[in-house]
Motif scaffolding. Sequence first.
Motif, short mmCIF file in Angstrom:
data_model
loop_
_atom_site.label_atom_id
_atom_site.label_comp_id
_atom_site.label_asym_id
_atom_site.label_seq_id
_atom_site.Cartn_x
_atom_site.Cartn_y
_atom_site.Cartn_z
N LEU A 165 -4.51 -25.13 19.26
CA LEU A 165 -4.24 -25.29 20.69
C LEU A 165 -2.76 -25.21 21.00
O LEU A 165 -2.36 -24.68 22.03
CB LEU A 165 -4.81 -26.63 21.17
N SER A 166 -1.93 -25.74 20.11
CA SER A 166 -0.48 -25.69 20.25
C SER A 166 0.11 -26.01 18.88
O SER A 166 -0.61 -26.13 17.89
CB SER A 166 0.00 -26.70 21.31
N ASN A 167 1.43 -26.18 18.82
CA ASN A 167 2.06 -26.45 17.53
C ASN A 167 1.59 -27.75 16.90
O ASN A 167 1.55 -27.87 15.67
CB ASN A 167 3.58 -26.47 17.69
N ASP A 168 1.26 -28.73 17.72
CA ASP A 168 0.86 -30.03 17.17
C ASP A 168 -0.54 -30.45 17.59
O ASP A 168 -0.91 -31.62 17.48
CB ASP A 168 1.87 -31.11 17.55
N ARG A 169 -1.34 -29.52 18.10
CA ARG A 169 -2.70 -29.85 18.50
C ARG A 169 -3.66 -28.74 18.04
O ARG A 169 -3.33 -27.56 18.11
CB ARG A 169 -2.82 -29.99 20.02
N PHE A 170 -4.81 -29.15 17.54
CA PHE A 170 -5.86 -28.19 17.23
C PHE A 170 -7.21 -28.84 17.52
O PHE A 170 -7.31 -30.06 17.75
CB PHE A 170 -5.76 -27.68 15.79
N ALA A 171 -8.24 -28.01 17.56
CA ALA A 171 -9.57 -28.49 17.93
C ALA A 171 -10.59 -28.02 16.90
O ALA A 171 -10.43 -26.98 16.27
CB ALA A 171 -9.96 -27.98 19.31
N MET A 223 -12.80 -24.50 24.83
CA MET A 223 -11.88 -25.39 24.13
C MET A 223 -10.43 -25.02 24.39
O MET A 223 -9.54 -25.87 24.36
CB MET A 223 -12.15 -25.36 22.62
N ARG A 224 -10.17 -23.75 24.69
CA ARG A 224 -8.81 -23.29 24.88
C ARG A 224 -8.26 -23.61 26.28
O ARG A 224 -7.04 -23.62 26.48
CB ARG A 224 -8.72 -21.78 24.63
N VAL A 225 -9.16 -23.83 27.24
CA VAL A 225 -8.69 -24.01 28.62
C VAL A 225 -9.07 -25.36 29.22
O VAL A 225 -8.46 -25.79 30.21
CB VAL A 225 -9.23 -22.88 29.53
N ALA A 226 -10.08 -26.03 28.64
CA ALA A 226 -10.55 -27.29 29.23
C ALA A 226 -9.54 -28.41 28.98
O ALA A 226 -8.79 -28.41 28.00
CB ALA A 226 -11.90 -27.67 28.65
N ASP A 227 -9.56 -29.38 29.88
CA ASP A 227 -8.69 -30.55 29.74
C ASP A 227 -9.43 -31.61 28.94
O ASP A 227 -9.91 -32.62 29.47
CB ASP A 227 -8.32 -31.08 31.13
N GLY A 228 -9.57 -31.38 27.64
CA GLY A 228 -10.21 -32.35 26.76
C GLY A 228 -11.63 -31.98 26.40
O GLY A 228 -12.28 -31.15 27.05
N PRO A 229 -12.16 -32.62 25.36
CA PRO A 229 -13.51 -32.31 24.87
C PRO A 229 -14.61 -32.55 25.90
O PRO A 229 -15.57 -31.79 25.97
CB PRO A 229 -13.67 -33.24 23.66
N ALA A 230 -14.52 -33.63 26.68
CA ALA A 230 -15.59 -33.94 27.64
C ALA A 230 -15.73 -32.83 28.66
O ALA A 230 -16.85 -32.42 29.01
CB ALA A 230 -15.30 -35.27 28.33
N GLN A 231 -14.60 -32.32 29.16
CA GLN A 231 -14.66 -31.23 30.12
C GLN A 231 -15.20 -29.96 29.49
O GLN A 231 -15.96 -29.21 30.11
CB GLN A 231 -13.27 -30.98 30.71
N ALA A 232 -14.85 -29.72 28.23
CA ALA A 232 -15.36 -28.53 27.53
C ALA A 232 -16.88 -28.60 27.39
O ALA A 232 -17.58 -27.60 27.60
CB ALA A 232 -14.69 -28.42 26.16
N LEU A 233 -17.40 -29.78 27.05
CA LEU A 233 -18.85 -29.91 26.90
C LEU A 233 -19.57 -29.87 28.24
O LEU A 233 -20.72 -29.41 28.32
CB LEU A 233 -19.19 -31.20 26.15
N TYR A 234 -18.92 -30.34 29.29
CA TYR A 234 -19.52 -30.25 30.62
C TYR A 234 -19.69 -28.78 31.01
O TYR A 234 -20.75 -28.37 31.51
CB TYR A 234 -18.63 -30.96 31.65
N GLY A 235 -18.67 -27.98 30.76
CA GLY A 235 -18.77 -26.55 31.05
C GLY A 235 -19.83 -25.88 30.18
O GLY A 235 -20.58 -25.02 30.65
#
Length: 420
Positions: A232-238, A266-278
């Motif tokens: 996701l970024s230099n210090d974040r991954f999913a 996962m690349r655009v949602a604001d967190g896991p909950a929003q990703a699963l809602y979509g």
Amino acid sequence: MIETNRDIDYAALFNAIPTPLSVLNPELVVVEANQAYLDITGRTREEVLNRPLFEVFPQNPDDPEADGLENLRASFQRVLDTGKPDTILLQRYDIPVRGEEGRYEERYWSPLNTPVLAPDGSVALIINRVEDATAYVRDSLVRSGGLTLRSSDPMTGRELAEAELYARARELYEHNQRLQQAHAREHQVALTLQKAMLPTHMPLKHRHAAVRYRPAAGSLNVCGDWYDLINLSNDRFAVAVGDVVGRGLEAASVMGQLRSALSASMRVADGPAQALYGLDLYARSLDGALATTTVKIDIDTHTHTLTYSSAGHPPPMLCHPDKHVEYLDQATDVPLAARSRPSHRPQAITAYTPGSVLILYTDGLVERRGESIDAGLERLAESLARHSDLDPEEIADNLLEDQGMNDGNPDDVALVVIRL
């Protein structure tokens, strides 16, 4: 109470059984045979024992299209592969005429092969039971399931009915063989499709991770398990895993579509909950996606936190450096599309200490017939704690070994191991 007689002569008992029986080792060498088997095949013990079965009874060279030998060999192999009994219906399997070199007698058999399991679950012996159907079938299967008799002895009505029953059984067997071949082709296509859609390399820069995917052992059991890992970024991954209900090509296809949708989310949602809602919204428009389970975790290596949300999936496990295993089960909701209308998903955050080990997996790793899911989870947690000092590749291999996955699993298994 009837007292068990400990002085029973089991060798004599086996030899007296009227059903023809032989016992083979895994190399298909005959290690024992009862008298009924010797009588029906016209052989002596010396001619049969300690010899490969297909050396004692080779294929009739004058009938190169005969498939009885290969079908019997395939049945033995299924027993060795599955550890379960295997029945073959009517088979033509000619046997050499004793004392007349090069001459074969046309014979028809109905075999049943049953495994004898060793303490470790492997097949130690195979009991080969054969029923001789030659008297009913006579020389050849014929018109509309009946017989053309070249024997001068006419059949009774009962014998003719039984012969036709055997002929119908043969037709059913051949139809079943064609179905098995079709299912095997579907299994291979689904498995190829499934593997093509799963990541083949670790995209996590400077991260220590290992993934495993084990298809189900049976030819009809390819399912819809998947995993995904993205930066996701230099210090974040999913990381995410999921499991589609169903089997075969449909499940593999649905898995691919859901995995692709979640990967994009996962690349655009604001967190896991929003990703699963979509993903829940998308699953409602996709046939075969109902009741899919999945879990997604965002990992922040700067703040040392895990943010996660689960749609009915078994809880990921976090093993801390002190060997304490924490279940990530504080944000679990129903599977995808399970509610009548979509609703927002829960989300939870937990801290981790660098050096901890995180695992995500599908239910095939922990579920066992006749056992509670809690027992499977406890077994996995204990195994994770015991192996947590190893590197992720070794941890993954040991977890699969401890859960019995190397002996053939009835359900697909996906596993992700990450050293944080």
